[in-house]
Design a protein around this motif. Structure first.
Motif, mmCIF file in Angstrom:
data_model
loop_
_atom_site.group_PDB
_atom_site.id
_atom_site.type_symbol
_atom_site.label_atom_id
_atom_site.label_comp_id
_atom_site.label_asym_id
_atom_site.label_seq_id
_atom_site.Cartn_x
_atom_site.Cartn_y
_atom_site.Cartn_z
ATOM 1 N N ASP A 1 0.812 -1.079 -0.036
ATOM 2 C CA ASP A 1 -0.178 0.230 0.088
ATOM 3 C C ASP A 1 0.857 1.296 0.125
ATOM 4 O O ASP A 1 0.484 2.166 -0.473
ATOM 5 C CB ASP A 1 -0.820 0.109 1.389
ATOM 6 C CG ASP A 1 -2.190 -0.983 1.276
ATOM 7 O OD1 ASP A 1 -2.249 -1.263 -0.035
ATOM 8 O OD2 ASP A 1 -2.425 -1.562 2.362
ATOM 9 N N VAL A 2 1.983 1.280 0.728
ATOM 10 C CA VAL A 2 2.945 2.334 0.721
ATOM 11 C C VAL A 2 4.296 1.711 0.651
ATOM 12 O O VAL A 2 4.581 0.705 1.382
ATOM 13 C CB VAL A 2 2.853 3.210 1.915
ATOM 14 C CG1 VAL A 2 2.809 2.696 3.270
ATOM 15 C CG2 VAL A 2 3.362 4.813 1.956
ATOM 16 N N ARG A 3 5.197 2.549 0.023
ATOM 17 C CA ARG A 3 6.602 1.944 0.017
ATOM 18 C C ARG A 3 7.485 3.244 0.515
ATOM 19 O O ARG A 3 7.198 4.227 0.075
ATOM 20 C CB ARG A 3 6.948 1.713 -1.523
ATOM 21 C CG ARG A 3 8.263 1.091 -1.581
ATOM 22 C CD ARG A 3 8.232 0.613 -3.120
ATOM 23 N NE ARG A 3 9.358 -0.399 -3.158
ATOM 24 C CZ ARG A 3 9.976 -0.788 -4.263
ATOM 25 N NH1 ARG A 3 9.972 0.141 -5.360
ATOM 26 N NH2 ARG A 3 11.054 -1.813 -4.388
ATOM 27 N N CYS B 1 9.515 5.394 -4.515
ATOM 28 C CA CYS B 1 8.731 5.035 -3.062
ATOM 29 C C CYS B 1 7.569 6.433 -3.071
ATOM 30 O O CYS B 1 7.547 7.187 -3.715
ATOM 31 C CB CYS B 1 9.617 5.259 -2.319
ATOM 32 S SG CYS B 1 10.867 3.738 -2.170
ATOM 33 N N ASP B 2 6.782 6.189 -2.054
ATOM 34 C CA ASP B 2 5.838 6.972 -1.742
ATOM 35 C C ASP B 2 6.307 7.864 -0.563
ATOM 36 O O ASP B 2 5.376 8.835 -0.449
ATOM 37 C CB ASP B 2 4.383 6.236 -1.467
ATOM 38 C CG ASP B 2 4.035 5.175 -2.398
ATOM 39 O OD1 ASP B 2 3.636 5.541 -3.512
ATOM 40 O OD2 ASP B 2 4.104 4.069 -2.050
ATOM 41 N N LEU B 3 7.003 7.736 0.166
ATOM 42 C CA LEU B 3 7.621 8.236 1.293
ATOM 43 C C LEU B 3 8.892 8.116 1.358
ATOM 44 O O LEU B 3 9.674 6.863 1.295
ATOM 45 C CB LEU B 3 6.712 7.701 2.403
ATOM 46 C CG LEU B 3 7.119 8.217 3.803
ATOM 47 C CD1 LEU B 3 6.704 9.769 3.958
ATOM 48 C CD2 LEU B 3 6.501 7.332 4.823
ATOM 49 N N GLU C 1 7.142 14.935 -5.496
ATOM 50 C CA GLU C 1 5.960 14.660 -4.872
ATOM 51 C C GLU C 1 6.005 13.713 -3.701
ATOM 52 O O GLU C 1 5.075 13.426 -3.011
ATOM 53 C CB GLU C 1 5.107 13.796 -6.080
ATOM 54 C CG GLU C 1 4.819 14.569 -7.321
ATOM 55 C CD GLU C 1 4.088 15.685 -6.884
ATOM 56 O OE1 GLU C 1 2.974 15.857 -6.269
ATOM 57 O OE2 GLU C 1 4.624 16.836 -7.442
ATOM 58 N N THR C 2 7.135 13.195 -3.396
ATOM 59 C CA THR C 2 7.550 12.357 -2.234
ATOM 60 C C THR C 2 7.625 13.198 -0.906
ATOM 61 O O THR C 2 8.429 13.933 -0.865
ATOM 62 C CB THR C 2 8.761 11.462 -2.276
ATOM 63 O OG1 THR C 2 8.659 10.858 -3.554
ATOM 64 C CG2 THR C 2 8.964 10.467 -1.433
ATOM 65 N N HIS D 1 1.698 8.640 8.184
ATOM 66 C CA HIS D 1 1.867 8.411 6.886
ATOM 67 C C HIS D 1 1.655 7.149 6.306
ATOM 68 O O HIS D 1 0.483 6.859 5.292
ATOM 69 C CB HIS D 1 3.218 8.886 6.324
ATOM 70 C CG HIS D 1 3.477 10.346 6.267
ATOM 71 N ND1 HIS D 1 3.054 11.047 4.940
ATOM 72 C CD2 HIS D 1 4.068 11.305 7.046
ATOM 73 C CE1 HIS D 1 3.509 12.469 5.304
ATOM 74 N NE2 HIS D 1 4.152 12.395 6.461
ATOM 75 N N HIS E 1 -2.233 5.640 3.801
ATOM 76 C CA HIS E 1 -2.252 4.853 2.455
ATOM 77 C C HIS E 1 -2.877 3.318 2.726
ATOM 78 O O HIS E 1 -2.946 2.630 1.901
ATOM 79 C CB HIS E 1 -0.774 4.707 2.183
ATOM 80 C CG HIS E 1 -0.133 5.882 1.696
ATOM 81 N ND1 HIS E 1 -0.193 6.570 0.483
ATOM 82 C CD2 HIS E 1 0.708 6.736 2.258
ATOM 83 C CE1 HIS E 1 0.221 7.484 0.104
ATOM 84 N NE2 HIS E 1 1.066 7.861 1.246
ATOM 85 N N ARG F 1 -4.834 0.885 0.314
ATOM 86 C CA ARG F 1 -4.894 1.727 -0.845
ATOM 87 C C ARG F 1 -4.915 0.777 -2.090
ATOM 88 O O ARG F 1 -5.734 1.058 -2.964
ATOM 89 C CB ARG F 1 -3.434 2.512 -1.196
ATOM 90 C CG ARG F 1 -3.872 3.375 -2.433
ATOM 91 C CD ARG F 1 -2.638 4.306 -2.561
ATOM 92 N NE ARG F 1 -1.452 3.667 -2.699
ATOM 93 C CZ ARG F 1 -0.157 4.240 -2.694
ATOM 94 N NH1 ARG F 1 -0.026 5.503 -2.529
ATOM 95 N NH2 ARG F 1 0.863 3.509 -2.917
ATOM 96 N N HIS F 2 -4.148 -0.459 -2.111
ATOM 97 C CA HIS F 2 -4.245 -1.505 -2.945
ATOM 98 C C HIS F 2 -5.360 -2.271 -3.167
ATOM 99 O O HIS F 2 -5.930 -2.520 -4.058
ATOM 100 C CB HIS F 2 -3.039 -2.099 -3.199
ATOM 101 C CG HIS F 2 -1.906 -1.296 -3.719
ATOM 102 N ND1 HIS F 2 -0.972 -0.752 -3.104
ATOM 103 C CD2 HIS F 2 -1.466 -1.137 -5.026
ATOM 104 C CE1 HIS F 2 -0.018 -0.061 -3.773
ATOM 105 N NE2 HIS F 2 -0.426 -0.399 -4.901
#
Length: 188
Positions: free
Chosen positions: A100-102, A125-127, A156-157, A176, A180, A183-184
């Motif tokens: 869901d978040v990387r 990565c998302d974060l 955007e990260t 954070h 997320h 999400r998937h």
């Protein structure tokens, strides 16, 4: 999924999350290492259900290995599943696991140029987590420079600054990750 170099503090962050903001959650962890079970053993000692995956010569986890590790969990009994990838800042960039978040974890002890040296991982990565900020002065690292570099290579990260020694940013990291969650699973 947490990715980052060996020694970046991924396991310690997981321990801090489990003992702190996620203490009321049912958490399971998949740990990935080339060899050994040190990280898994540390988490098991805290009462966390863990599946340890050793990759041998491979420098990253892959979806098949993670899928096999999931057999060790009753996923319906978990609120959160964390995947700690093999300590590496190159290979995992090209092998997303479908989390869901990387989050990429880098430590100030890796040098304040680590982001510029490994832009692909930050872009994948998302974060971004800049860890061990409490020792930045001692190792001559400029945390602001690291954050600025993330802004340049992956604008955007979002970036979270953390220290497991002081507790700084651990709740922000959990927030954070929570944003997320699912999400998937929901197609988001």
């Amino acid at each position: 999924e947490l990715v980052g170099a060996t020694g970046s503090g991924k396991t310690t962050l997981v321990e801090s999350l489990v003992a702190g903001p996620l203490a009321g959650e049912r958490v399971g962890v998949v740990t990935g290492d080339v060899a050994g079970s040190d990280d898994a053993d540390r988490l098991r000692a805290r009462g966390v259900p863990v599946a340890n995956v050793t990759t041998g010569r491979d420098c990253h986890l892959d979806p098949d290995r993670v899928d096999g590790a999931l057999d060790g969990f009753d996923l319906a009994d978990l609120d959160v599943l964390l995947v700690e990838n093999v300590g590496n800042v190159v290979c995992p960039a090209e092998f997303p696991l479908g989390a869901d978040v990387r989050a990429v974890v880098v430590s100030v002890t890796e040098g304040d140029d680590v982001v510029r040296k490994h832009p692909m991982l930050f872009q994948a990565c998302d974060l971004a987590v800049v860890n061990k900020v409490d020792v930045a002065g001692a190792v001559g690292a400029d945390v602001g420079r690291m954050v600025d570099d993330v802004d340049r290579v992956a604008p955007e990260t979002p970036v979270v600054r953390t220290s497991t020694e002081t507790g700084r940013g651990v709740a922000d990291l959990a927030a954070h990750l929570d944003r997320h969650r699912g999400r998937h699973a929901t197609g988001g």
